[in-house]
Design a protein around this motif. Structure first.
Motif, mmCIF file in Angstrom:
data_model
loop_
_atom_site.group_PDB
_atom_site.id
_atom_site.type_symbol
_atom_site.label_atom_id
_atom_site.label_comp_id
_atom_site.label_asym_id
_atom_site.label_seq_id
_atom_site.Cartn_x
_atom_site.Cartn_y
_atom_site.Cartn_z
ATOM 1 N N LYS A 164 -11.373 -18.979 15.926
ATOM 2 C CA LYS A 164 -11.809 -19.842 14.840
ATOM 3 C C LYS A 164 -12.109 -21.268 15.299
ATOM 4 C CE LYS A 164 -11.252 -16.607 11.752
ATOM 5 N NZ LYS A 164 -12.423 -15.991 11.094
ATOM 6 N N ASP A 165 -11.404 -21.740 16.324
ATOM 7 C CA ASP A 165 -11.593 -23.123 16.752
ATOM 8 C C ASP A 165 -12.597 -23.260 17.892
ATOM 9 O OD1 ASP A 165 -10.005 -21.781 18.519
ATOM 10 O OD2 ASP A 165 -8.675 -23.478 18.935
ATOM 11 N N GLU A 166 -13.257 -22.164 18.252
ATOM 12 C CA GLU A 166 -14.227 -22.191 19.348
ATOM 13 C C GLU A 166 -15.645 -22.319 18.790
ATOM 14 O OE1 GLU A 166 -13.969 -22.383 22.507
ATOM 15 O OE2 GLU A 166 -11.824 -22.020 22.822
ATOM 16 N N ARG A 167 -16.247 -23.489 18.968
ATOM 17 C CA ARG A 167 -17.619 -23.705 18.524
ATOM 18 C C ARG A 167 -18.590 -23.302 19.630
ATOM 19 N NH1 ARG A 167 -14.541 -24.653 14.934
ATOM 20 N NH2 ARG A 167 -14.471 -26.463 13.538
ATOM 21 N N LEU A 168 -19.775 -22.894 19.234
ATOM 22 C CA LEU A 168 -20.817 -22.636 20.228
ATOM 23 C C LEU A 168 -21.347 -23.958 20.770
ATOM 24 C CD1 LEU A 168 -22.889 -19.804 18.503
ATOM 25 C CD2 LEU A 168 -21.416 -19.577 20.504
ATOM 26 N N LYS A 169 -21.629 -24.011 22.080
ATOM 27 C CA LYS A 169 -22.177 -25.217 22.677
ATOM 28 C C LYS A 169 -23.555 -25.521 22.094
ATOM 29 C CE LYS A 169 -19.884 -25.098 27.194
ATOM 30 N NZ LYS A 169 -20.104 -24.966 28.658
ATOM 31 N N LEU A 170 -23.829 -26.782 21.899
ATOM 32 C CA LEU A 170 -25.103 -27.185 21.312
ATOM 33 C C LEU A 170 -26.284 -26.730 22.177
ATOM 34 C CD1 LEU A 170 -26.569 -28.729 19.066
ATOM 35 C CD2 LEU A 170 -26.315 -30.813 20.449
ATOM 36 N N GLN A 171 -26.133 -26.840 23.517
ATOM 37 C CA GLN A 171 -27.221 -26.424 24.401
ATOM 38 C C GLN A 171 -27.533 -24.941 24.241
ATOM 39 O OE1 GLN A 171 -24.291 -28.047 25.127
ATOM 40 N NE2 GLN A 171 -24.395 -28.723 27.276
ATOM 41 N N PHE A 172 -26.472 -24.148 24.076
ATOM 42 C CA PHE A 172 -26.637 -22.709 23.910
ATOM 43 C C PHE A 172 -27.368 -22.397 22.607
ATOM 44 C CE2 PHE A 172 -24.394 -18.476 22.991
ATOM 45 C CZ PHE A 172 -25.301 -17.760 23.751
ATOM 46 N N VAL A 173 -26.954 -23.044 21.533
ATOM 47 C CA VAL A 173 -27.574 -22.813 20.230
ATOM 48 C C VAL A 173 -29.033 -23.261 20.230
ATOM 49 C CG1 VAL A 173 -27.529 -23.442 17.784
ATOM 50 C CG2 VAL A 173 -25.394 -22.915 18.982
ATOM 51 N N VAL A 174 -29.300 -24.412 20.823
ATOM 52 C CA VAL A 174 -30.675 -24.910 20.891
ATOM 53 C C VAL A 174 -31.560 -23.922 21.648
ATOM 54 C CG1 VAL A 174 -32.158 -26.702 21.889
ATOM 55 C CG2 VAL A 174 -30.082 -27.341 20.648
ATOM 56 N N THR A 175 -31.044 -23.371 22.742
ATOM 57 C CA THR A 175 -31.801 -22.380 23.519
ATOM 58 C C THR A 175 -32.079 -21.131 22.695
ATOM 59 O OG1 THR A 175 -30.792 -23.161 25.573
ATOM 60 C CG2 THR A 175 -31.825 -20.994 25.623
ATOM 61 N N LEU A 176 -31.043 -20.639 22.006
ATOM 62 C CA LEU A 176 -31.211 -19.438 21.195
ATOM 63 C C LEU A 176 -32.195 -19.662 20.047
ATOM 64 C CD1 LEU A 176 -27.537 -18.076 20.871
ATOM 65 C CD2 LEU A 176 -29.338 -17.301 22.418
ATOM 66 N N VAL A 177 -32.027 -20.786 19.358
ATOM 67 C CA VAL A 177 -32.843 -21.026 18.160
ATOM 68 C C VAL A 177 -34.287 -21.371 18.526
ATOM 69 C CG1 VAL A 177 -33.138 -22.505 16.139
ATOM 70 C CG2 VAL A 177 -30.859 -21.682 16.758
ATOM 71 N N LEU A 178 -34.470 -22.286 19.498
ATOM 72 C CA LEU A 178 -35.826 -22.719 19.835
ATOM 73 C C LEU A 178 -36.572 -21.676 20.671
ATOM 74 C CD1 LEU A 178 -35.417 -26.540 20.615
ATOM 75 C CD2 LEU A 178 -36.085 -25.425 18.480
ATOM 76 N N ALA A 179 -35.980 -21.305 21.823
ATOM 77 C CA ALA A 179 -36.669 -20.367 22.718
ATOM 78 C C ALA A 179 -36.556 -18.928 22.243
ATOM 79 C CB ALA A 179 -36.098 -20.500 24.129
ATOM 80 N N GLY A 180 -35.395 -18.583 21.667
ATOM 81 C CA GLY A 180 -35.155 -17.186 21.309
ATOM 82 C C GLY A 180 -35.645 -16.779 19.941
ATOM 83 N N PHE A 181 -35.918 -17.757 19.068
ATOM 84 C CA PHE A 181 -36.338 -17.401 17.715
ATOM 85 C C PHE A 181 -37.580 -18.149 17.235
ATOM 86 C CE2 PHE A 181 -35.908 -18.295 13.071
ATOM 87 C CZ PHE A 181 -36.321 -17.044 12.630
#
Length: 273
Positions: A164-181
């Motif tokens: 519950k206290d583990e957030r996804l890294k911003l760099q990882f999310v940006v990569t997934l959302v921008l490049a992956g979606f």
């Protein structure tokens, strides 16, 4: 979720997830097996389009074949270890391979209609399709390796579920959302919209044209509906802990495996590709 004494099942808790993924696995296995069987039945006359669709079927089939582990985990709880890290990565590798292959099919379909003479005269179409598919897998696996620590056992509360206290890294999310979606989404929307526009300009009113427009529109809508929720959820996880919405959005994204096999195999049989 209770609405006026009616129970609506959504994959929120572990047991609900298991019950939700069971029919998805059965349906996905059947339609993907039928699609792969149909593709190999035509192997003597394969084109570059068959290669793209086989790559899509491979990604979807691999995701479906690993769903029993997710179902087992829902009922019996796999311990968070490196096997869980492997399962989570396999799930998302295949999901993003499916996303990028869908985008590649859209580009291929657009080029075939927009530049029909050049498309027919190009002799190395199969080699190009193989190169594109290989590039997709290399890119997706590379991203997975770069960010593999995001799914290490110490960050997992259960298999397929983060602490519950583990957030996804911003760099990882940006990569997934921008490049992956968003990038594949823009490609699919542009190519599909322009293809529909081209077909609507044609004077003919054949059933084939109507069928093609309907199928291209359906592919675009299904892509948006299936993959938008999960990327909204990924973005949300950089701020707040994962919620029921994440589990529901993952299930919605997984349903795309069924729609892909139905829609693209139907398109292959009904239309010039």
């Amino acid at each position: 979720l209770y609405l006026k004494n009616t129970v609506v099942l959504i994959p929120s808790g572990p047991l609900d997830q298991g019950l939700a993924y069971c029919p998805l696995f059965l349906l996905g296995f059947l339609v993907n097996a039928a699609a792969v069987r149909g593709l190999f039945a035509q192997r003597a006359s394969w084109t570059d389009t068959h290669i793209y669709i086989l790559n899509l079927a491979a990604a979807d089939s691999a995701l479906i074949l690993f769903l029993p582990f997710r179902i087992y985990n829902a009922f019996f709880c796999l311990p968070p270890n490196f096997f869980c890290t492997f399962l989570v990565n396999i799930h998302f590798i295949n999901m993003y391979a499916s996303i990028f292959t869908s985008a590649a099919i859209s580009v291929h379909r657009y080029l075939t209609v927009q530049f029909p003479l050049q498309a027919r005269s190009w002799r190395r179409k199969k080699e190009a399709a193989l190169a594109v598919c290989l590039t997709i897998w290399v890119f997706v696996v590379t991203i997975c390796i770069i960010f593999i620590e995001e799914n290490y056992p110490q960050k997992l509360w259960r298999c397929y579920e983060r602490c519950k206290d583990e957030r996804l890294k911003l760099q990882f999310v940006v990569t997934l959302v921008l490049a992956g979606f968003l990038a594949p989404l823009l490609i699919i929307v542009f190519c599909s919209s322009w293809l529909i526009f081209i077909l609507l300009k044609q004077n003919t009113k054949s059933e084939e044209r109507k069928s093609t427009i309907s199928m291209v529109t359906a592919n675009m809508i299904v892509f948006i509906v299936c993959y938008t929720p999960i990327h909204v959820s990924f973005s949300e996880q950089t701020i707040v802990p994962q919620s029921i919405f994440l589990h529901l959005s993952e299930w919605i994204a997984s349903t795309n495996c069924c729609f892909d096999s139905i829609s693209y195999y139907f398109l292959l049989k009904k239309f010039y590709l």
